[in-house]
Design an enzyme around this catalytic site. Structure first.
Site, PDB file in Angstrom:
ATOM      1  N   CYS A 221       0.839  -1.191   0.000  1.00  0.00           N
ATOM      2  CA  CYS A 221       0.000   0.000   0.000  1.00  0.00           C
ATOM      3  C   CYS A 221       0.878   1.246   0.000  1.00  0.00           C
ATOM      4  O   CYS A 221       2.069   1.182   0.289  1.00  0.00           O
ATOM      5  CB  CYS A 221      -0.909   0.042   1.222  1.00  0.00           C
TER       6      CYS A 221
ATOM      7  N   ARG B 238      -4.998   6.906   0.739  1.00  0.00           N
ATOM      8  CA  ARG B 238      -4.078   5.834   0.390  1.00  0.00           C
ATOM      9  C   ARG B 238      -4.495   5.074  -0.861  1.00  0.00           C
ATOM     10  O   ARG B 238      -5.632   5.184  -1.335  1.00  0.00           O
ATOM     11  CB  ARG B 238      -4.019   4.868   1.553  1.00  0.00           C
TER      12      ARG B 238
ATOM     13  N   ASN C 171       0.237  -2.685   5.200  1.00  0.00           N
ATOM     14  CA  ASN C 171       0.856  -3.982   5.427  1.00  0.00           C
ATOM     15  C   ASN C 171       2.306  -3.823   5.894  1.00  0.00           C
ATOM     16  O   ASN C 171       3.075  -3.039   5.326  1.00  0.00           O
ATOM     17  CB  ASN C 171       0.805  -4.800   4.133  1.00  0.00           C
TER      18      ASN C 171
END
Length: 325
Positions: free
Chosen positions: A2, A16, A79
């Protein structure tokens, strides 16, 4: 994988890219002020700041991937495999599961200063949402409408809270290493480079954009961190909301992942499922999806923020074309 950023041309835009190889049926979810948040190890909160973001609505419980509250504080979980460590319960601490972290913080903190105060009491616990929904290994970017941001990482040696001077976060390695790696790109520029190779050799500027030639272009997290940071700090700034939102999404889309480029298993690829951003000053939420790049808009202040139940919008994924003939 991400990428998350805070972009501050005039108002402040936080959001994001969510990069995964599967989708969870996520939706745009507004949690009104009077929705009762229940926590596994802490007392419920019956009244809190209203929150908007992308979440999985699991039996009327919003599992937020990223969100912002009505006061202008935003938060995204990215992550962080191999590093993220969640801890056993600790006496004297506010024991919060990782999936509860976003509502716990955004429900109570109005800005980074207040967030840091709450973070000083938190212990992120190793509690799963359910047997089938195991806690994801995450670290978090948190930003407010002053443009300030911090990174929270729970490593084996404890929780770390870092001031983030660049307002960007991707994945591994740890944030200080990502930040230090920017030193390797000090020569990257939007301008045409000077000939520093040798004064005795005549070199030609055979192409536009040669100053950015050494900018990394991979799907890996370090490359995206460098590229998103460079693109953000070289982006044009306007007084116009439409132009700034458009620029914001250009920054995120410059590090999006196309299907077919990041293989996670045979015939399986990670890709940018959605890109989103909230105007932290106005509470307006924007998003695009992999299959529909038209920017969709949800204004939290057009809803009843004193309601008791979640307000849910299905994400629009159908490709949109404008025919001119």
């Amino acid at each position: 994988m991400c990428t998350s950023i805070i972009f501050s041309p005039k108002d402040h835009y936080f959001g994001r890219n969510l990069d995964l190889d599967i989708t969870f049926g996520q939706q745009v979810v507004i949690t009104p002020r009077n929705y009762p948040f229940k926590f596994r190890k802490m007392p419920s909160i019956g009244h809190h700041y209203a929150i908007i973001g992308i979440a999985l609505d699991n039996n009327n419980y919003p599992l937020y991937f990223d969100a912002a509250n009505e006061m202008g504080l935003g938060m995204a979980g990215l992550n962080y495999p191999g590093n993220a460590t969640y801890y056993k319960e600790k006496e004297g601490k506010d024991n919060i599961a990782s999936f509860e972290f976003i509502p716990w913080l955004l429900g109570q903190a109005a800005n980074i200063k207040e967030a840091k105060k709450i973070l000083s009491t938190i212990n992120i616990t190793d509690i799963n949402f359910s047997e089938k929904m195991i806690a994801s290994p995450l670290h978090w970017l948190i930003a407010d409408k002053t443009g300030k941001s911090i990174v929270v990482e729970t490593d084996k040696d404890g929780m770390h809270i870092y001031d983030n001077p660049i307002g960007c976060l991707t994945n591994n390695p740890q944030f200080p290493k990502q930040l230090f790696n920017l030193n390797n790109y000090a020569d990257v520029s939007a301008a045409t480079p000077k000939n520093n190779f040798s004064s005795q050799i005549e070199l030609s500027d055979y192409s536009r954009g040669l100053g950015s030639r050494n900018l990394p272009g991979g799907m890996d997290s370090e490359s995206r961190f460098v590229r998103a940071t460079f693109n953000k700090f070289n982006a044009p700034i306007s007084d116009n909301e439409v132009e700034n939102v458009d620029t914001y999404f250009h920054i995120l889309h410059s590090v999006e992942q196309q299907k077919g480029l990041d293989q996670t298993a045979p015939d399986t690829f990670e890709y940018t499922i959605y890109s989103d951003g909230t105007n932290l000053d106005k509470g307006i939420f924007y998003y695009t999806t992999y299959t529909d790049k038209q920017i969709k808009v949800v204004d939290m202040h057009k809803e009843n923020l004193d309601a008791d139940d979640l307000i849910v919008f299905d994400m629009i994924n159908k490709p949109t074309f404008k025919y001119q003939n």
